[in-house]
Design a protein around this motif. Structure first.
Motif, PDB file in Angstrom:
ATOM      1  N   ALA A   1       0.011 -20.918 -17.648  1.00 18.37           N
ATOM      2  CA  ALA A   1      -0.089 -19.685 -16.866  1.00 18.37           C
ATOM      3  C   ALA A   1      -1.547 -19.287 -16.649  1.00 18.37           C
ATOM      4  N   VAL A   2      -2.372 -19.466 -17.670  1.00 17.41           N
ATOM      5  CA  VAL A   2      -3.795 -19.153 -17.529  1.00 17.41           C
ATOM      6  C   VAL A   2      -4.453 -20.100 -16.537  1.00 17.41           C
ATOM      7  N   ASP A   3      -4.114 -21.377 -16.605  1.00 17.98           N
ATOM      8  CA  ASP A   3      -4.655 -22.340 -15.632  1.00 17.98           C
ATOM      9  C   ASP A   3      -4.286 -21.927 -14.209  1.00 17.98           C
ATOM     10  N   ALA A   4      -3.042 -21.497 -14.017  1.00 18.89           N
ATOM     11  CA  ALA A   4      -2.588 -21.079 -12.691  1.00 18.89           C
ATOM     12  C   ALA A   4      -3.330 -19.829 -12.228  1.00 18.89           C
ATOM     13  N   LEU A   5      -3.567 -18.901 -13.147  1.00 16.71           N
ATOM     14  CA  LEU A   5      -4.302 -17.682 -12.824  1.00 16.71           C
ATOM     15  C   LEU A   5      -5.692 -18.003 -12.295  1.00 16.71           C
ATOM     16  N   PHE A   6      -6.415 -18.848 -13.004  1.00 15.56           N
ATOM     17  CA  PHE A   6      -7.794 -19.138 -12.603  1.00 15.56           C
ATOM     18  C   PHE A   6      -7.852 -20.063 -11.389  1.00 15.56           C
ATOM     19  N   ALA A   7      -6.812 -20.867 -11.189  1.00 15.66           N
ATOM     20  CA  ALA A   7      -6.737 -21.645  -9.953  1.00 15.66           C
ATOM     21  C   ALA A   7      -6.589 -20.707  -8.757  1.00 15.66           C
ATOM     22  N   THR A   8      -5.817 -19.640  -8.932  1.00 14.70           N
ATOM     23  CA  THR A   8      -5.666 -18.646  -7.876  1.00 14.70           C
ATOM     24  C   THR A   8      -6.993 -17.966  -7.574  1.00 14.70           C
TER      25      THR A   8
END
Length: 267
Positions: free
Chosen positions: A82-89
């Protein structure tokens, strides 16, 4: 009050892209609103989409200046994916990150003696407060290191409990002591990349999470006592001041607390 002169304006960086975790309520919401009010674009991270949307609506209603806007991104900071997805956004939407306010956290079960604390409760507090902060800091570090212009600022929400515990708070207190070590390591490792890191230790800010403080909380002498609180806006103003410093300057540690709370002399 000291007047702002042209020198202040020259050295204060322009508002940029900020990410606030735990932005759906309390301190996180107050800081997000202070940042948008100062012209920052703020990514709002938290577990509850509804509360994030409410923060975004309040920012819009306040009439944030310039291009300031908010982007709610529901996120469980204890989940690496979820954190990876957040920072990808963040990377895809804005291409950079100038400020991370690591704020998401939980007290865990209150009033549970150390010898009775369930392992699952211990892990939940550590995973959210400490591991979640590390995961977000690590992802922000990578983005700030690689972006152009390079650098940024990370501000961690410590606590008065980073210095002195309350009774029956072993998990929470452990995470906040760990936060201090994390802040120091981030400060050292970020130097070559213009990444500044500081920590704000907060005592008795008035939020839903601290409502019990007004009614009475256990003291080190075994008594139960109501404690004074301060306006959460005072915390937000302090974070904003830290955020607006040029990267050549850093507030390493700041303590903001209700003046009369039993911290100095606790125990």
């Amino acid at each position: 009050m000291r007047k702002t002169d042209s020198t202040d304006q020259e050295h204060r960086p322009a508002p940029g892209i900020a990410l606030v975790t735990g932005a759906g309520s309390g301190i996180g919401r107050a800081v997000a609103l202070a940042l948008t009010g100062a012209g920052w674009t703020v990514v709002l991270a938290g577990r509850s989409p509804g509360t994030l949307d409410e923060t975004a609506a309040r920012a819009a209603a306040a009439g944030a200046p310039g291009t300031a806007a908010t982007l709610p991104v529901p996120t469980d900071v204890s989940d690496p994916q979820a954190v990876d997805a957040l920072f990808a956004t963040v990377r895809e939407r804005y291409g950079r990150l100038d400020l991370l306010f690591n704020n998401a956290g939980t007290f865990g079960p209150g009033g549970v003696p150390l010898d009775e604390l369930p392992y699952a409760a211990w892990r939940r507090v550590l995973d959210t407060n400490l591991t979640g902060t590390f995961l977000c800091a690590q992802a922000a570090f990578r983005l700030m290191r690689d972006q152009d212009p390079q650098g940024g600022r990370i501000i961690n929400n410590g606590s008065i409990s980073a210095h002195a515990p309350r009774p029956d708070s072993v998990a929470y207190t452990t995470t906040k002591h760990g936060m201090t070590g994390l802040t120091k390591s981030l400060s050292l490792d970020g130097r070559p990349y213009r990444i500044a890191c500081g920590q704000i230790d907060i005592g008795n800010a008035s939020t839903d999470m601290t409502e019990q403080t007004r009614r009475g909380v256990p003291q080190a002498n075994g008594e139960r006592m109501a404690e004074p609180v301060m306006d959460v806006a005072d915390v937000a103003r302090t974070v904003l001041h830290m955020a607006e410093l040029p990267l050549e300057a850093n507030i390493q540690f700041a303590t903001v607390m209700a003046t009369a709370m039993p911290y100095i002399g606790r125990g």
